[in-house]
Design an enzyme around this catalytic site. Structure first.
Site, mmCIF file in Angstrom:
data_model
loop_
_atom_site.group_PDB
_atom_site.id
_atom_site.type_symbol
_atom_site.label_atom_id
_atom_site.label_comp_id
_atom_site.label_asym_id
_atom_site.label_seq_id
_atom_site.Cartn_x
_atom_site.Cartn_y
_atom_site.Cartn_z
ATOM 1 N N ILE A 612 1.114 -1.276 -0.174
ATOM 2 C CA ILE A 612 0.097 -0.034 0.011
ATOM 3 C C ILE A 612 0.916 1.238 0.017
ATOM 4 O O ILE A 612 0.322 2.306 0.031
ATOM 5 C CB ILE A 612 -1.087 0.105 1.194
ATOM 6 C CG1 ILE A 612 -0.080 -0.200 2.503
ATOM 7 C CG2 ILE A 612 -1.826 -0.951 0.978
ATOM 8 C CD1 ILE A 612 -1.022 0.095 3.835
ATOM 9 N N GLY A 613 2.114 1.064 0.136
ATOM 10 C CA GLY A 613 2.893 2.262 -0.041
ATOM 11 C C GLY A 613 4.509 2.037 0.260
ATOM 12 O O GLY A 613 4.768 0.930 0.778
ATOM 13 N N GLY A 615 8.444 4.143 1.021
ATOM 14 C CA GLY A 615 8.988 5.283 1.545
ATOM 15 C C GLY A 615 10.484 4.949 1.937
ATOM 16 O O GLY A 615 11.119 3.828 1.381
ATOM 17 N N GLY A 616 11.259 6.140 2.468
ATOM 18 C CA GLY A 616 12.612 6.048 2.620
ATOM 19 C C GLY A 616 12.933 4.972 3.467
ATOM 20 O O GLY A 616 14.069 4.291 3.766
ATOM 21 N N GLY A 618 11.126 1.949 3.940
ATOM 22 C CA GLY A 618 10.667 0.635 3.427
ATOM 23 C C GLY A 618 9.572 0.749 2.858
ATOM 24 O O GLY A 618 8.990 1.508 2.479
ATOM 25 N N ALA A 619 8.694 -0.481 2.901
ATOM 26 C CA ALA A 619 7.455 -0.617 2.181
ATOM 27 C C ALA A 619 6.371 -1.053 3.273
ATOM 28 O O ALA A 619 6.954 -1.760 4.429
ATOM 29 C CB ALA A 619 7.436 -1.867 1.259
ATOM 30 N N ASP A 730 10.855 14.847 8.477
ATOM 31 C CA ASP A 730 10.112 14.218 7.108
ATOM 32 C C ASP A 730 8.843 14.483 7.055
ATOM 33 O O ASP A 730 8.029 13.649 6.630
ATOM 34 C CB ASP A 730 10.826 12.712 7.000
ATOM 35 C CG ASP A 730 10.774 12.385 5.360
ATOM 36 O OD1 ASP A 730 10.519 13.353 4.374
ATOM 37 O OD2 ASP A 730 10.473 11.195 5.233
#
Length: 884
Positions: A612-613, A615-616, A618-619, A730
């Site tokens: 579902i997504g 990023g920096g 991980g998943a 972030d």
């Protein structure tokens, strides 16, 4: 700012980059760099929004992509940008570099689709877009690149340090790609591909390596593969393929053929080899050869079936396991050059013939052989087994083999597994003549007689399983001479007498089911025969033993102090070791369903179907543990943290933090292969999606205002009320999640670092995303809570305008022009109404929107002293609601 032709900061693992043609001039309108610089940027006065400083691997990715490339890029032939932190979409303007031969964009964070415009790169030989976050369909226009030789769409990690693969394409593999005449390598494992492979193909075939494993490809294995005479690597495993293997496929010429875990059926009949040599041509392109060796070597890291000779140069494997093949066993004649170790896996099928000498024809083409025939319906005896002198491992368990189990003249045999057959007669003593034998499993058969003492001559024997037979007599005392024997299972027979002394402590369960056998009293309770003979000497030595024990007592007292110190160190190590189990540490009253196995099962072993997504850090995957009970699982890479113990302490601190506008950390798991955090699942998506769908959604001003206030309150809590104080570092729309009622929750709030209560804390890294990072943070690598205020202001500007911080519409302005610059310019020109999105200006009063714009611009002031605190921002935003 560097031009797009600036050499990359780092090269991908594997082949070294070739000479790069350069000489490109800077464009008239400079564009943001494709990759971050290698040193800290200049002061803000020289570069208002410089790229981030170098950061550790835990930092988020940042720089933006380019919107246009200079004309002189047409002389560029090799562009390698692998293993950077490039974000956004792959620039379609790369198609202007008409001379590009190699384009390597792997191991970045590119999103969206592969631009169809890349089809205009007529000279393109290598395209590698693996290990990004690409989606959408693979453009069929790429088939216009008629010189394309290497196409790498995905590449699964083969070692802990590799980047993870997050590309998840839609639909099937375009049929036109397989018709490219010069295509040598097609690499797309675990790419989310479905559909079918083409049943026919025009023109000659140059394919050498095809990897489409772990996809959802249906249909049959295409028969035109037999025309690919150079094909040496074919992996179609873990798909939904049906029907037979193509007749005439030159299996003996392939070093790697893997079709395991499909639904293939029928007889497995290879081509009749008329020539002992394979007509494979050499690869005349050095770059293609380097890619071939790197990809194939990475896919064959694990040698087939375990034990293989360390002296072999090459490894070959044919894996047909876990299908529905039937009929006789195939006759495969290997035509491989050199010192080769060969593995043949035919297990878990429905082969129903007997072992014949013709089956072992492959034994002439390899120096060491591993064969797995388990879980079939094979019958007959083992007489022909001795014809394969190079046999290292043979597994024919759970079949219907009968007769004697006599096996001779196999000097290299290490593993012989015949469990679960119909073997009868006595255990041949000649097994003791197999000098290399390490594992012998004859369990669950109908063997009778006694255990031959000659087995002790197999001095390398490590495991001997004879359980569930009809053996009688005693266990040979000579087994005490087997120094490496770690497993001896003789349970459920008719054995009697003593249990001999064994060098390794035995498991008493291995002797159960033998009523006449003397009781097992624990490890090494029975003494070797020589000890019984010398029992009288033992009595004489008791007096000496008393003296030794007395002296030892004094020494032990002295060593207690040292022991206590060692125990303290061991406890520390044990704590770290305990973390690396399947334990899930939970916070609060966690439901019983929140276990490691349930989470892995609910995510389908972290399948891209549950992704579902990304990023920096991980998943993130969606996991439904029970009907209606959903959680979000963020899978991390442990290499991104300084230490396991420190990481554990920080996560436990985060687990105690609770606020109604923070995503709830429910638990975590640290393991050797998987490390993940468990959050409550929010069904409303993230703010990034919300912003870009506002125009098509029926959203009220109250809902928009509530989102803004929720985020401001969450940051106020982190900065002012949380112990220890946390600076997020972030803040961006994708890190703000929504529930079904559009309440906002801040995520990833402690993963950048935990900050102690200080006004400014010097760090050695910049964690953040380009466009949201405060200028003083990027320039000096020093962070404060005012850096979060700046990022919040940028998010507020995006929400009001519907534009991205580095929107493509800003390309008409000078370099460094962002949404902050645009907002200030419109305020100075007195035209603030142009700033707000059409949908927002309809649902909210203009004076309220203008005041919110001024709040956002004050948050993004270049001066720290001019920026308000988050407490002041939250109070002002709440006041706006009262002014309506």
């Amino acid at each position: 700012m560097p031009s797009p032709t600036t050499p990359p900061l780092s090269s991908p693992p594997g082949p070294p980059p070739p000479t790069t043609a350069s000489g490109a001039e800077s464009p008239a309108t400079p564009t943001p760099p494709l990759s971050p610089p290698s040193t800290c940027p200049p002061p803000p006065s020289l570069a208002p929004f410089p790229p981030p400083c170098p950061r550790d691997s835990a930092a988020s990715t940042s720089p933006a992509t380019t919107s246009q490339l200079p004309y002189s890029c047409q002389v560029l032939t090799h562009l390698r940008l692998a293993v950077n932190f490039l974000t956004g979409q792959i620039p379609p303007d790369l198609a202007q570099c008409r001379s590009l031969s190699v384009l390597d964009l792997s191991s970045n964070v590119f999103e969206g689709a592969i631009p169809p415009a890349l089809a205009r790169l007529a000279a393109l030989r290598v395209l590698d877009v693996s290990r990004n976050s690409l989606t959408d369909r693979i453009p069929q226009q790429l088939s216009s690149c008629r010189d394309l030789a290497v196409l790498v769409l995905t590449n699964i990690a083969t070692s802990p340090g590799d980047h993870l693969e997050f590309n998840a394409f839609v639909g099937g593999l375009p049929l036109q790609l397989l018709s490219i005449p010069g295509l040598h390598i097609l690499w797309a494992p675990k790419a989310n591909l479905d559909g079918r492979l083409p049943s026919y193909r025009n023109g000659s075939c140059s394919l050498r390596a095809v990897n489409l494993a772990q996809n959802y490809i249906a249909g049959s294995v295409p028969s035109w593969l037999r025309e690919c005479q150079d094909l040496a690597f074919l992996d179609l495993s873990s798909n939904t393929l049906e029907g037979p293997m193509p007749a005439g496929l030159r299996m003996g010429c392939m070093t790697y053929l893997n079709v395991t875990r499909n639904s293939l059926s029928g007889h497995l009949l290879p081509a009749v080899e008329t020539d002992s040599k394979c007509p494979r041509r050499l690869i005349d392109d050095g770059i293609v050869m380097q890619y071939y060796e790197r990809l194939v070597k990475g896919a064959m890291v694990v040698r087939p079936s375990g034990a293989m000779s360390r002296d072999v140069i090459n490894v070959a494997m044919h894996d047909f396991s876990n299908n529905s093949f039937s009929g006789p066993l195939p006759s495969i004649t290997l035509s491989l050059d050199g010192n080769c170790s060969y593995g043949l896996l035919l297990n878990s099928n429905m082969f129903n013939n007997t072992l014949s000498a013709g089956f072992f024809g492959f034994c002439k083409g390899a120096s060491s052989i591993s064969v797995n025939l388990s879980e079939n319906q094979l019958s007959g005896n083992l007489d022909t087994l001795s014809s394969c002198l190079a046999l290292w491992s043979f597994d024919a368990s759970n079949n219907m083999l009968n007769g004697s189990c006599s096996v001779t003249d196999l000097p290299f045999l290490r593993r012989l597994i015949l469990r679960g057959n119909n073997l009868t007669g006595e255990i041949p003593g000649v097994f003791g003549d197999l000098a290399s034998l390490e594992v012998l499993d004859l369990s669950k058969n109908y063997l009778t007689g006694s255990i031959p003492s000659h087995l002790a001559h197999a001095s390398h024997l490590q495991a001997l399983m004879l359980d569930h037979n009809r053996l009688s007599g005693g266990i040979p005392p000579s087994f005490s001479e087997l120094a490496q024997l770690a497993v001896l299972d003789v349970s459920f027979n008719n054995l009697s007498g003593d249990i001999p002394y064994l060098r390794h402590p035995p498991d008493c369960g291995s002797f159960a089911g033998n009523p006449l056998l003397h009781p097992c009293l624990g490890p090494n309770t029975s003494l070797p025969p020589s000890t019984a003979a010398d029992s009288t000497k033992g009595a004489a030595s008791r007096y000496l033993m008393v003296i030794v024990v007395s002296a030892a007592t004094a020494i032990v007292s002295f060593l207690l102090v040292i022991l206590l110190f060692v125990l303290c160190e061991r406890r520390k190590r044990a704590k770290i070791a305990n973390l690396r189990t399947k334990e899930v540490v939970t916070f609060g009253d966690a439901p019983p369903e929140l276990t490691h196995d349930n989470l892995v099962r609910a995510t389908n072993n972290f399948s891209i179907q549950n992704l579902i997504g990304t990023g920096g850090f991980g998943a993130t995957y969606k996991a439904e543990l029970t009907p209606g009970f959903l959680v979000a699982v963020k899978r991390l890479a442990m290499g991104r943290f300084q230490g396991l113990e420190q990481f554990d302490a920080e996560i436990r601190t985060l687990g105690r933090i609770r606020h109604r506008n923070l995503v709830t950390l429910m638990g975590y798991h640290i393991g050797e292969s998987d490390t993940f955090l468990i959050y409550n699942y929010l069904s409303g998506g993230n703010l990034e999606t919300f912003i870009h769908e506002m125009g098509s959604r029926n959203v009220s001003w109250t809902e928009v205002h509530r989102i803004v206030v929720d985020v401001a309150q969450a940051l106020t809590f982190l900065h002012c009320s949380c112990t220890p104080r946390i600076i997020h570092r972030d803040i961006k729309p994708s890190n703000i999640l929504l529930d079904e009622k559009l309440n906002a929750y801040l995520s990833d709030f402690g993963l950048a670092r935990l900050m102690e209560v200080t006004q400014t804390h010097a760090t050695t890294d910049v964690a953040g995303t380009f466009g949201y990072v405060a200028p003083e943070y990027a320039a000096t690598c020093r962070v404060s809570d005012k850096a979060d205020v700046y990022s919040f202001g940028v998010v507020l500007l995006e929400l009001m305008s519907g534009k991205r911080t580095l929107d493509p519409s800003f390309s008409q302005f000078d370099d460094g022009f962002t949404i902050v610059t645009w907002g200030r310019m419109l305020v100075q020109e007195g035209d603030t109404s142009e700033f707000f999105s059409a949908g927002l200006s309809v649902i909210a009063p203009m004076d309220i929107l203008t005041e919110m714009l001024m709040i956002a611009l004050s948050c993004t002031s270049e001066s720290l002293a001019d920026r308000p605190s988050m407490r002041q921002v939250a109070a002002k935003l709440k006041q706006l609601k009262n002014e309506q």
